[in-house]
Design a protein around this motif. Structure first.
Motif, PDB file in Angstrom:
ATOM      1  N   LYS A  59       0.836  -1.212   0.000  1.00  0.00           N
ATOM      2  CA  LYS A  59       0.000   0.000   0.000  1.00  0.00           C
ATOM      3  C   LYS A  59       0.865   1.254   0.000  1.00  0.00           C
ATOM      4  O   LYS A  59       0.535   2.243  -0.656  1.00  0.00           O
ATOM      5  CB  LYS A  59      -0.950  -0.002   1.199  1.00  0.00           C
ATOM      6  CG  LYS A  59      -2.079  -0.988   1.073  1.00  0.00           C
ATOM      7  CD  LYS A  59      -2.949  -0.998   2.322  1.00  0.00           C
ATOM      8  CE  LYS A  59      -3.998  -2.088   2.244  1.00  0.00           C
ATOM      9  NZ  LYS A  59      -4.806  -2.175   3.479  1.00  0.00           N
ATOM     10  N   ALA A  62       2.452   1.589  -3.541  1.00  0.00           N
ATOM     11  CA  ALA A  62       1.524   1.743  -4.666  1.00  0.00           C
ATOM     12  C   ALA A  62       1.582   3.113  -5.345  1.00  0.00           C
ATOM     13  O   ALA A  62       1.627   3.169  -6.583  1.00  0.00           O
ATOM     14  CB  ALA A  62       0.098   1.403  -4.235  1.00  0.00           C
ATOM     15  N   PRO A  63       1.584   4.235  -4.627  1.00  0.00           N
ATOM     16  CA  PRO A  63       1.632   5.527  -5.319  1.00  0.00           C
ATOM     17  C   PRO A  63       2.896   5.707  -6.174  1.00  0.00           C
ATOM     18  O   PRO A  63       2.842   6.249  -7.265  1.00  0.00           O
ATOM     19  CB  PRO A  63       1.590   6.553  -4.183  1.00  0.00           C
ATOM     20  CG  PRO A  63       1.008   5.831  -3.028  1.00  0.00           C
ATOM     21  CD  PRO A  63       1.432   4.411  -3.176  1.00  0.00           C
ATOM     22  N   LYS A  66       2.624   3.486  -9.203  1.00  0.00           N
ATOM     23  CA  LYS A  66       1.669   4.103 -10.127  1.00  0.00           C
ATOM     24  C   LYS A  66       2.371   5.213 -10.910  1.00  0.00           C
ATOM     25  O   LYS A  66       2.227   5.307 -12.126  1.00  0.00           O
ATOM     26  CB  LYS A  66       0.470   4.655  -9.371  1.00  0.00           C
ATOM     27  CG  LYS A  66      -0.521   5.381 -10.260  1.00  0.00           C
ATOM     28  CD  LYS A  66      -1.607   6.050  -9.448  1.00  0.00           C
ATOM     29  CE  LYS A  66      -2.463   6.937 -10.321  1.00  0.00           C
ATOM     30  NZ  LYS A  66      -3.330   7.812  -9.524  1.00  0.00           N
ATOM     31  N   THR A  71       0.699   0.574 -13.149  1.00  0.00           N
ATOM     32  CA  THR A  71      -0.730   0.283 -13.270  1.00  0.00           C
ATOM     33  C   THR A  71      -1.244   0.470 -14.694  1.00  0.00           C
ATOM     34  O   THR A  71      -2.323  -0.010 -15.023  1.00  0.00           O
ATOM     35  CB  THR A  71      -1.557   1.160 -12.314  1.00  0.00           C
ATOM     36  OG1 THR A  71      -1.265   2.538 -12.572  1.00  0.00           O
ATOM     37  CG2 THR A  71      -1.235   0.851 -10.870  1.00  0.00           C
ATOM     38  N   GLN A  87      -7.389   0.553  -6.303  1.00  0.00           N
ATOM     39  CA  GLN A  87      -7.744   1.714  -5.475  1.00  0.00           C
ATOM     40  C   GLN A  87      -6.806   2.881  -5.763  1.00  0.00           C
ATOM     41  O   GLN A  87      -7.241   4.023  -5.860  1.00  0.00           O
ATOM     42  CB  GLN A  87      -7.691   1.351  -3.998  1.00  0.00           C
ATOM     43  CG  GLN A  87      -8.784   0.413  -3.565  1.00  0.00           C
ATOM     44  CD  GLN A  87      -8.607  -0.072  -2.135  1.00  0.00           C
ATOM     45  OE1 GLN A  87      -7.598   0.198  -1.492  1.00  0.00           O
ATOM     46  NE2 GLN A  87      -9.590  -0.810  -1.645  1.00  0.00           N
ATOM     47  N   GLU A  88      -5.522   2.603  -5.920  1.00  0.00           N
ATOM     48  CA  GLU A  88      -4.546   3.661  -6.176  1.00  0.00           C
ATOM     49  C   GLU A  88      -4.765   4.300  -7.537  1.00  0.00           C
ATOM     50  O   GLU A  88      -4.574   5.502  -7.701  1.00  0.00           O
ATOM     51  CB  GLU A  88      -3.114   3.095  -6.096  1.00  0.00           C
ATOM     52  CG  GLU A  88      -2.046   4.136  -6.172  1.00  0.00           C
ATOM     53  CD  GLU A  88      -2.147   5.190  -5.091  1.00  0.00           C
ATOM     54  OE1 GLU A  88      -1.900   6.372  -5.412  1.00  0.00           O
ATOM     55  OE2 GLU A  88      -2.468   4.880  -3.938  1.00  0.00           O
ATOM     56  N   LYS A  91      -7.020   7.331  -7.474  1.00  0.00           N
ATOM     57  CA  LYS A  91      -6.572   8.523  -6.757  1.00  0.00           C
ATOM     58  C   LYS A  91      -5.871   9.462  -7.738  1.00  0.00           C
ATOM     59  O   LYS A  91      -5.275   9.030  -8.711  1.00  0.00           O
ATOM     60  CB  LYS A  91      -5.598   8.157  -5.641  1.00  0.00           C
ATOM     61  CG  LYS A  91      -6.243   7.349  -4.535  1.00  0.00           C
ATOM     62  CD  LYS A  91      -5.218   7.013  -3.481  1.00  0.00           C
ATOM     63  CE  LYS A  91      -5.830   6.160  -2.394  1.00  0.00           C
ATOM     64  NZ  LYS A  91      -4.820   5.764  -1.406  1.00  0.00           N
TER      65      LYS A  91
END
Length: 92
Positions: A59, A62-63, A66, A71, A87-88, A91
């Motif tokens: 988690k 993930a950013p 990304k 992703t 989910q990421e 965002k």
């Protein structure tokens, strides 16, 4: 824009440990850490605590992954891991 194939040393020179993309610092070991945590999550020998810790670590990664473009091109076979990245992706 250049469409030349890239090697690891084209992305991050040997004298640096990270590069920046989309205001995120991407360290050399980011993808390796993500894969190592996925391995823990998939391991039948890992405890629930170890799996949960690995999910939390993903988690946090993930950013950055990304921003790196992960992703856009890849999906995870493990649905719990894929849910983190789904989910990421929503965002900003």
């Amino acid at each position: 824009m250049s469409y030349d194939a890239k090697k690891p040393e084209d992305m991050i020179s040997d004298d640096k440990s990270y590069f920046e993309k989309d205001d995120k610092f991407i360290r050399k070991g980011t993808m390796a850490a993500a894969l190592a945590n996925a391995e823990i999550i998939e391991s039948p020998e890992a405890t629930i605590t170890e799996r949960n810790n690995a999910l939390e670590a993903l988690k946090e990664l993930a950013p950055t992954l990304k921003a790196f473009g992960l992703t856009k091109f890849l999906t995870w076979k493990n649905t719990d891991i894929q849910a983190i990245f789904d989910q990421e992706a929503f965002k900003k």
